[in-house]
Design an enzyme around this catalytic site. Structure first.
Site, PDB file in Angstrom:
ATOM      1  N   HIS A  38       0.878  -1.177   0.000  1.00 14.92           N
ATOM      2  CA  HIS A  38       0.000   0.000   0.000  1.00 14.92           C
ATOM      3  C   HIS A  38       0.916   1.228   0.000  1.00 14.92           C
ATOM      4  CE1 HIS A  38      -2.592  -3.153   1.571  1.00 14.92           C
ATOM      5  NE2 HIS A  38      -3.645  -2.391   1.351  1.00 14.92           N
ATOM      6  N   ASP A  94      -4.067  -4.156  -6.770  1.00 14.20           N
ATOM      7  CA  ASP A  94      -4.436  -4.471  -5.388  1.00 14.20           C
ATOM      8  C   ASP A  94      -3.223  -5.095  -4.691  1.00 14.20           C
ATOM      9  OD1 ASP A  94      -5.478  -5.391  -3.039  1.00 14.20           O
ATOM     10  OD2 ASP A  94      -6.715  -6.956  -3.946  1.00 14.20           O
ATOM     11  N   GLY A  95      -2.762  -4.442  -3.651  1.00 17.84           N
ATOM     12  CA  GLY A  95      -1.560  -4.895  -2.967  1.00 17.84           C
ATOM     13  C   GLY A  95      -1.673  -6.305  -2.405  1.00 17.84           C
ATOM     14  N   ASP A 126       0.508  -1.624   4.735  1.00 20.97           N
ATOM     15  CA  ASP A 126       0.160  -0.343   5.363  1.00 20.97           C
ATOM     16  C   ASP A 126      -1.165   0.184   4.816  1.00 20.97           C
ATOM     17  OD1 ASP A 126       0.345   2.064   6.739  1.00 20.97           O
ATOM     18  OD2 ASP A 126       1.704   2.978   5.274  1.00 20.97           O
TER      19      ASP A 126
HETATM   20  C1  LIG Z   1      -1.557   4.708   4.548  1.00 21.96           C
HETATM   21  S1  LIG Z   1      -1.434   4.984   2.847  1.00 21.96           S
HETATM   22  C2  LIG Z   1       0.162   4.401   2.426  1.00 21.96           C
HETATM   23  C3  LIG Z   1       1.297   5.210   2.963  1.00 21.96           C
HETATM   24  C4  LIG Z   1       2.656   4.701   2.558  1.00 21.96           C
HETATM   25  N1  LIG Z   1       2.805   3.280   2.825  1.00 21.96           N
HETATM   26  C5  LIG Z   1       3.742   5.451   3.306  1.00 21.96           C
HETATM   27  O1  LIG Z   1       4.156   5.007   4.387  1.00 21.96           O
HETATM   28  O2  LIG Z   1       4.194   6.476   2.793  1.00 21.96           O
HETATM   29  C6  LIG Z   1      -2.436   3.715   2.170  1.00 21.96           C
HETATM   30  C7  LIG Z   1      -2.493   3.698   0.638  1.00 21.96           C
HETATM   31  O3  LIG Z   1      -3.008   2.433   0.243  1.00 21.96           O
HETATM   32  C8  LIG Z   1      -3.799   2.622  -0.911  1.00 21.96           C
HETATM   33  N2  LIG Z   1      -4.645   1.421  -1.013  1.00 21.96           N
HETATM   34  C9  LIG Z   1      -5.848   1.171  -0.427  1.00 21.96           C
HETATM   35  N3  LIG Z   1      -6.252  -0.096  -0.684  1.00 21.96           N
HETATM   36  C10 LIG Z   1      -5.277  -0.657  -1.442  1.00 21.96           C
HETATM   37  C11 LIG Z   1      -5.090  -1.952  -2.001  1.00 21.96           C
HETATM   38  N4  LIG Z   1      -5.996  -2.917  -1.824  1.00 21.96           N
HETATM   39  N5  LIG Z   1      -3.971  -2.175  -2.713  1.00 21.96           N
HETATM   40  C12 LIG Z   1      -3.040  -1.218  -2.900  1.00 21.96           C
HETATM   41  N6  LIG Z   1      -3.149   0.032  -2.385  1.00 21.96           N
HETATM   42  C13 LIG Z   1      -4.246   0.303  -1.659  1.00 21.96           C
HETATM   43  C14 LIG Z   1      -4.503   3.931  -0.684  1.00 21.96           C
HETATM   44  O4  LIG Z   1      -4.917   4.489  -1.892  1.00 21.96           O
HETATM   45  C15 LIG Z   1      -3.389   4.746   0.033  1.00 21.96           C
HETATM   46  O5  LIG Z   1      -2.681   5.484  -0.916  1.00 21.96           O
END
Ligand SMILES: C[S@@+](CC[C@H](N)C(=O)[O-])C[C@H]1O[C@@H](n2cnc3c(N)ncnc32)[C@H](O)[C@@H]1O
Length: 287
Positions: free
Chosen positions: A41, A147-148, A168
């Protein structure tokens, strides 16, 4: 999905998570052999702390801005905090971005070696495009749109047989994300039993997170710990009271070091003296 990390980038939880991320990457770099880093994420990668969202929330001022300023005047900070400040400073110089803040994927890209490899996954198209641009060509971390959780299942085990997975999620759907994040730990371990897995979680009500941690420990048959730093009492109604992360297969002495640096970090944050920190040793019982 409404979540935009730009409102929260550089807040106390980001600092807590990113110091831990760097410490875990450094632990893997004690060996010359390359490793794989997966950021499930990733977010948009680069955040303007002077921008509209960051200014509106003011969260970075009490987090990264306060901590980086305090570290400038500190004579002997914990090595992990010094490394954090040095890496953010180096990224800002390299990216010509003195007032911006790097997300997890960019922090990793800053320190991965030639033999290491990273993949950062982001689901929102706009955030992904920004991430791809922020990483640029030739970065040691490549951006993937998707999707992560699915990509985690596809990319593990890595050919390197060594690695770190950072999970995350945004916790916009709090219960759903706690469930999916725990399932991701199981998926990762099924494919990559010896991998280091770091899973960030919000501490809102400590009774809920304690129950969730106990359930996770009951189902994971690997060494595991959790580290928490909170800036409001862990049962107060402030919203995000604290930041926590679980580490499965923590590197040697990681928990002890983490206890030391997060105590120091707690004092550098601009949140008064209402918080605290703890290390929870979780003994996995069964699969
Ligand atoms: C808390 S932020 C990430 C912050 C980043 N890891 C950092 O520490 O800089 C969460 C991110 O996950 C993305 N997201 C939400 N669901 C997701 C999924 N199923 N797969 C990938 N990304 C996802 C959101 O769009 C958001 O940008």
């Amino acid at each position: 999905m409404k979540y935009r990390h730009a409102f929260h980038a550089g807040n106390f939880a980001d600092v807590h998570k990113h110091v831990a991320l760097l410490a875990l990457l450094r632990a893997l770099q004690r060996k010359d052999k390359g490793f794989f880093f997966l950021d499930t994420h990733a977010g948009r990668g680069r955040y303007a702390l002077g921008g509209g969202e960051a200014r509106a929330s003011g969260e970075a001022q009490e987090g990264a801005v306060a901590v980086l300023a305090a570290l400038r005047n500190r004579s002997e900070p914990a090595p992990e905090l010094l490394d954090y400040a040095t890496v953010i400073g180096a990224w800002r110089r390299d990216a010509d971005a003195r007032h911006d803040y790097p997300g997890s994927a960019l922090i990793a890209a800053q320190v991965l070696r030639g033999q290491d490899r990273g993949v950062a996954v982001e689901v929102q198209p706009g955030e992904f495009e920004a991430l791809r641009k922020a990483l640029g060509r030739g970065a040691r971390v490549s951006a993937e749109h998707g999707d992560g959780y699915q990509r985690l299942r596809a990319l593990l085990p890595p050919s390197e047989r060594r690695g770190l997975v950072l999970v995350d999620p945004p916790y916009e759907d709090t219960r759903g994300d706690f469930r999916s994040a725990a399932a991701a730990v199981h998926d990762a371990l099924e494919r990559f039993e010896t991998g280091v897995i770091a899973l960030w979680y919000p501490v809102k009500d400590a009774r809920d997170t304690d129950r969730w941690l106990a359930e996770l420990a009951r189902r994971v048959a690997r060494p595991m710990m959790a580290a928490e730093l909170w800036v409001h009492p862990p049962d107060s109604r402030a919203g995000l009271n604290g930041s926590g992360f679980v580490v499965v297969n923590p590197p040697f002495q990681f928990a002890d070091r983490c206890d030391a640096w997060q105590r120091e970090l707690r004092r550098l944050l601009a949140h008064g003296d209402t918080g605290g920190s703890r290390i929870v040793s979780l003994v996995g019982e069964s699969r």
